[in-house]
Design an enzyme around this catalytic site. Structure first.
Site, short mmCIF file in Angstrom:
data_model
loop_
_atom_site.label_atom_id
_atom_site.label_comp_id
_atom_site.label_asym_id
_atom_site.label_seq_id
_atom_site.Cartn_x
_atom_site.Cartn_y
_atom_site.Cartn_z
N SER A 138 0.86 -1.19 0.00
CA SER A 138 0.00 0.00 0.00
C SER A 138 0.89 1.23 0.00
O SER A 138 2.05 1.15 0.44
CB SER A 138 -0.87 0.00 1.26
N TYR A 151 -2.32 0.44 10.69
CA TYR A 151 -2.31 -0.05 9.31
C TYR A 151 -0.99 0.32 8.63
O TYR A 151 -0.37 -0.49 7.93
CB TYR A 151 -3.51 0.54 8.56
C1 8X3 Z 1 -5.00 1.79 1.28
C2 8X3 Z 1 -4.42 3.16 1.15
O1 8X3 Z 1 -4.54 5.54 2.06
O2 8X3 Z 1 -6.24 3.99 2.86
O3 8X3 Z 1 -4.04 0.82 1.33
O4 8X3 Z 1 -3.97 3.83 3.63
S1 8X3 Z 1 -4.82 4.14 2.50
#
Ligand code: 8X3
Length: 253
Positions: A138, A151
């Protein structure tokens, strides 16, 4: 030439399902894995009906014993592994984030990919034209943002795993590709992140004319894995035109 095999984790929806469709269309025998049996069985049936080779295998990538059993069920070699299973939970600041969410995100995004990669590596090494490990990371794996904490930390883990594995496999017939998508609108990513809150999920994409679709990312994945075996696309960042960075997004409303 014998049919090449591609294993895709998280193939029940979104980027994983789109990648399965796309690699099947490219001539791969696709092995679809995910926890939701009904979804991957339906997709395998759809692809088989369309004349492709597709099988479904229920798999929780966080369960090392299940991953080992899955690897043992595969043939002698595997050509492509797409480590796609993953996702985000919450967008809370570090000060108040739920440690359980962070743990789960690390388990799925990082350790899940680790288990599957470790289990399939012997078969990837035996691929006729060399194997491919593809990590769907990502843009969150490259830079952080407020509320991204858990995340972003997990996706940095995915990024580091890809970079490290590439170094460690140098000289072996396995390449390591990382695809880092930015804003992709899928049915589930943001909805899952916000615990089913559709309004919060919709707000992520509000006013953005054309977020990427799962098909856009699958297209990118297919391009990288279909390059000649000696060509390694180390890292490919893909964002919608309206998103110039994690912070700069053009919104019309
Ligand atoms: C998804 C991109 O910007 O939501 O992997 O982290 S974000």
């Amino acid at each position: 030439m014998s049919t090449r095999t591609a294993v895709i984790t998280g193939a029940s929806s979104g980027i994983g399902a789109a990648t399965a469709r796309r690699l099947a269309a490219e001539g791969y025998r696709v092995v679809l894995t995910a926890r939701r049996e009904d979804r991957i069985e339906a997709l395998a049936a759809e692809l088989t009906e369309a004349g492709h080779e597709a099988v479904a295998h229920v798999l929780d990538v966080t369960d090392p014993a299940a991953v080992t059993a899955f690897a043992d069920s595969l043939g002698d070699s595997v050509d492509v592994l797409v480590n796609n299973a993953g996702g985000a939970l919450g967008a809370d600041p570090v000060a108040t984030a739920d440690a359980a969410d962070w743990r789960t995100m690390y388990e799925v995004n990082v350790l899940g990919a680790l288990h599957v990669t470790q289990a399939l590596l012997p078969r990837l090494r035996r691929a006729t034209d060399g194997g491919t490990v593809l990590m769907v990371s990502s843009t969150a794996g490259l830079a952080t943002y407020e509320g991204g904490g858990g995340y972003v930390a997990a996706k940095h883990g995915s990024h580091v795993m890809a970079e490290t594995l590439r170094l460690e496999l140098c000289g072996e017939p396995v390449r390591v590709i990382e695809i880092a998508p930015g804003m992709v609108r899928t049915d589930e990513f943001a909805v899952n992140r916000f615990g089913g809150d559709k309004d919060k999920a919709d707000a992520v994409y509000a006013g953005v004319a054309e977020p990427l679709t799962a098909d856009d990312v699958a297209d990118t994945i297919a391009w990288t894995v279909t390059r000649p075996p000696h060509v390694n696309i180390d890292l490919l960042v893909v964002r919608p035109r309206a998103q110039a960075s994690n912070y700069k997004v053009h919104r019309t409303s």
